[in-house]
Design an enzyme around this catalytic site. Sequence first.
Site, short mmCIF file in Angstrom:
data_model
loop_
_atom_site.label_atom_id
_atom_site.label_comp_id
_atom_site.label_asym_id
_atom_site.label_seq_id
_atom_site.Cartn_x
_atom_site.Cartn_y
_atom_site.Cartn_z
CG ASP A 14 -1.84 -1.19 1.25
OD1 ASP A 14 -2.29 -1.62 0.17
OD2 ASP A 14 -2.08 -1.72 2.34
N GLY A 41 -4.54 -4.23 -3.81
CA GLY A 41 -5.53 -3.24 -4.20
C GLY A 41 -4.80 -1.97 -4.53
CG HIS A 42 -2.34 -1.54 -7.45
ND1 HIS A 42 -1.32 -1.49 -6.52
CD2 HIS A 42 -2.08 -2.61 -8.21
CE1 HIS A 42 -0.49 -2.49 -6.73
NE2 HIS A 42 -0.93 -3.19 -7.75
N PRO A 305 -8.98 -0.70 8.71
CG PRO A 305 -9.22 -0.31 11.01
CD PRO A 305 -9.78 -1.12 9.87
CG LEU A 333 6.42 15.05 1.76
CD1 LEU A 333 7.28 14.31 2.78
CD2 LEU A 333 7.32 15.83 0.80
P1 GTP Z 1 -0.77 -2.66 -2.84
O1 GTP Z 1 -0.47 -3.36 -4.08
O2 GTP Z 1 -2.03 -3.11 -2.16
O3 GTP Z 1 0.35 -2.63 -1.89
O4 GTP Z 1 -1.23 -1.13 -3.20
P2 GTP Z 1 -0.57 0.22 -3.63
O5 GTP Z 1 0.84 0.30 -3.24
O6 GTP Z 1 -0.89 0.49 -5.05
O7 GTP Z 1 -1.33 1.30 -2.75
P3 GTP Z 1 -2.88 1.56 -2.54
O8 GTP Z 1 -3.44 2.04 -3.84
O9 GTP Z 1 -3.53 0.42 -1.86
O10 GTP Z 1 -2.84 2.74 -1.46
C1 GTP Z 1 -2.34 3.98 -1.74
C2 GTP Z 1 -3.46 5.03 -1.59
O11 GTP Z 1 -2.86 6.29 -1.45
C3 GTP Z 1 -4.39 5.18 -2.76
O12 GTP Z 1 -5.67 5.50 -2.31
C4 GTP Z 1 -3.80 6.34 -3.58
O13 GTP Z 1 -4.76 7.08 -4.33
C5 GTP Z 1 -3.26 7.19 -2.48
N1 GTP Z 1 -2.06 7.96 -2.79
C6 GTP Z 1 -0.99 7.60 -3.55
N2 GTP Z 1 -0.04 8.55 -3.51
C7 GTP Z 1 -0.51 9.53 -2.69
C8 GTP Z 1 0.03 10.77 -2.21
O14 GTP Z 1 1.14 11.17 -2.52
N3 GTP Z 1 -0.74 11.49 -1.35
C9 GTP Z 1 -1.97 11.09 -0.95
N4 GTP Z 1 -2.65 11.86 -0.12
N5 GTP Z 1 -2.51 9.92 -1.39
C10 GTP Z 1 -1.80 9.16 -2.23
P1 IMP Z 2 -2.76 -12.84 2.05
O1 IMP Z 2 -1.84 -12.32 0.99
O2 IMP Z 2 -4.21 -12.57 1.79
O3 IMP Z 2 -2.49 -14.28 2.37
O4 IMP Z 2 -2.44 -12.03 3.40
C1 IMP Z 2 -1.21 -12.19 4.10
C2 IMP Z 2 -0.77 -10.88 4.71
O5 IMP Z 2 -0.39 -9.97 3.69
C3 IMP Z 2 -1.82 -10.15 5.55
O6 IMP Z 2 -1.18 -9.48 6.60
C4 IMP Z 2 -2.39 -9.14 4.57
O7 IMP Z 2 -2.96 -8.04 5.23
C5 IMP Z 2 -1.13 -8.76 3.80
N1 IMP Z 2 -1.43 -8.27 2.44
C6 IMP Z 2 -1.72 -9.02 1.37
N2 IMP Z 2 -1.88 -8.24 0.28
C7 IMP Z 2 -1.69 -6.97 0.69
C8 IMP Z 2 -1.68 -5.70 0.02
O8 IMP Z 2 -1.89 -5.59 -1.17
N3 IMP Z 2 -1.40 -4.62 0.77
C9 IMP Z 2 -1.12 -4.71 2.09
N4 IMP Z 2 -1.11 -5.88 2.76
C10 IMP Z 2 -1.38 -6.99 2.06
MG MG Z 3 -3.12 -1.62 -1.68
#
Ligand code: GTP
Ligand code: IMP
Ligand code: MG
Length: 431
Positions: A14, A41-42, A305, A333
């Site tokens: 995340d 989840g992106h 959360p 940031l």
């Molecule tokens: P995973 O593959 O689940 O690890 O996800 P991810 O790394 O792509 O990140 P994810 O999208 O789950 O969470 C990032 C969140 O922060 C999203 O809701 C983005 O829109 C938001 N985001 C990204 N960059 C910034 C930033 O610089 N500032 C703020 N306020 N939000 C941001």
């Molecule tokens: P699983 O990948 O569903 O087996 O979960 C294993 C661990 O990885 C748990 O702590 C999840 O919350 C974490 N996890 C899996 N995918 C993500 C992600 O995309 N973002 C943050 N944590 C993750």
């Molecule tokens: Mg994510």
Amino acid sequence: MVQTIIVVGGQWGDEGKGKIVDFLAEKADLVIRYAGGNNAGHTVVVNGKKFKFHLIPSGIVHEGKLNIIANGTVVDPEVLVEEIENLEKMGFKIDDSRLIISSNAHTILPKHREEDNPKKDPHAKMIGTTGRGIGPCYRDKIARKGMRISDYVESSNSKIAEKIKPLVKDTCFIINEAIEKGKKVLFEGAQGTLLDVDHGTYPFVTSSNPTAGGALTGTGVGPTKIDAVIGVFKAYTTRVGAGPFPTELGTEEQTNKEGTWDKIEDVYDEALKEALEKANAGDEYYQGKYMRLKGKEYGTTTGRPRRTGWFDAVAARYAVVINGMSSIAITKLDVLQGLKKIKICVAYEVDGKRTTNFILNTKKLTRARPIYEEMPGWDEDIGDAKSFEDLPRNAQNYLKRLEDLCKTRISIISVGPRRDQTIVVDDNNLF
Ligand code: GTP
Ligand code: IMP
Ligand code: MG
């Protein structure tokens, strides 16, 4: 300038990889997901529109790119078709010129999902999995009892299988040919280094290799073909699910008690104000809560959360080394704005000893106490900053200190969720 880039998460996922990938994808020809499944989840914000992806690479919102779900991933056919149909409803035409799936990716079957239920299975609960069947599917793959997507589409004549069938290809040849021809290739990581099954805080990890090595085995591309590895870090730290977290502010129980996003939404403004006041009065739980609220730190996949804490430079330096990062991107940031003091963890103290090396023994890591350095924060809104020089002096100093501690250059700074809220400070390792 480079031709191939791996984007990897430096923390517990995340970090905002979706946004950084979207930004880099503008100049890429291929965007490839190499590990994990719909546990990821992106969130990508383009022209004010929010896109959420679990499986399909974030590059899909760009015209003229080939997106690939490669062999290292696990694919839930129902989820894949749902994402494709959602995109089609939004007017995207999805065919094999835009999205392909490796014949060797593994299939998440209903039995995997049933087994991975944190409400029923104590082990899934202990880890805090996303409950999407990821672990059981990878287990069957390694035990050589799994089902590859090529076998799935051949053996099933369901509507879902029919929809996926034309997209299934031997992607390793396609990717290597593209590299041979000089095309620009972006490898999109999911999760993060500390969730890696080999290098993370085992057993509180996911069941794949989100690290840079996973991009090689996960696609069938050799190490000599990789030009750059960009590590994505938040300006602070978050973790969703269970497991050690040395710089956590407040406790996991306190965070979980707050509940999911839908419970906060209506009282958001008041809660944010209260959190900032208490944070600046020195209350650690509220410092964490402020980051959670301001950064909207609620899981894209589960709505849970996220636990929050200060930037952990010990863990970050470890991630830089494990992945061989060429540069780092610092996201979110803007979230730190308003905090009077900002801390960075520069060492751990564990069993009476001080160390700047990350601790691989998970039980020992649980006992590690962070040693902090404190820096002054800033009050200015930085969402419109277009260059490093536009940032308040204290924000600049904070970033410089992160660079020193990580022993790596910052290439990108993100100051908001939108694509245009991205500052490139060093394009040596970018397309
Ligand atoms: P995973 O593959 O689940 O690890 O996800 P991810 O790394 O792509 O990140 P994810 O999208 O789950 O969470 C990032 C969140 O922060 C999203 O809701 C983005 O829109 C938001 N985001 C990204 N960059 C910034 C930033 O610089 N500032 C703020 N306020 N939000 C941001
Ligand atoms: P699983 O990948 O569903 O087996 O979960 C294993 C661990 O990885 C748990 O702590 C999840 O919350 C974490 N996890 C899996 N995918 C993500 C992600 O995309 N973002 C943050 N944590 C993750
Ligand atoms: Mg994510």
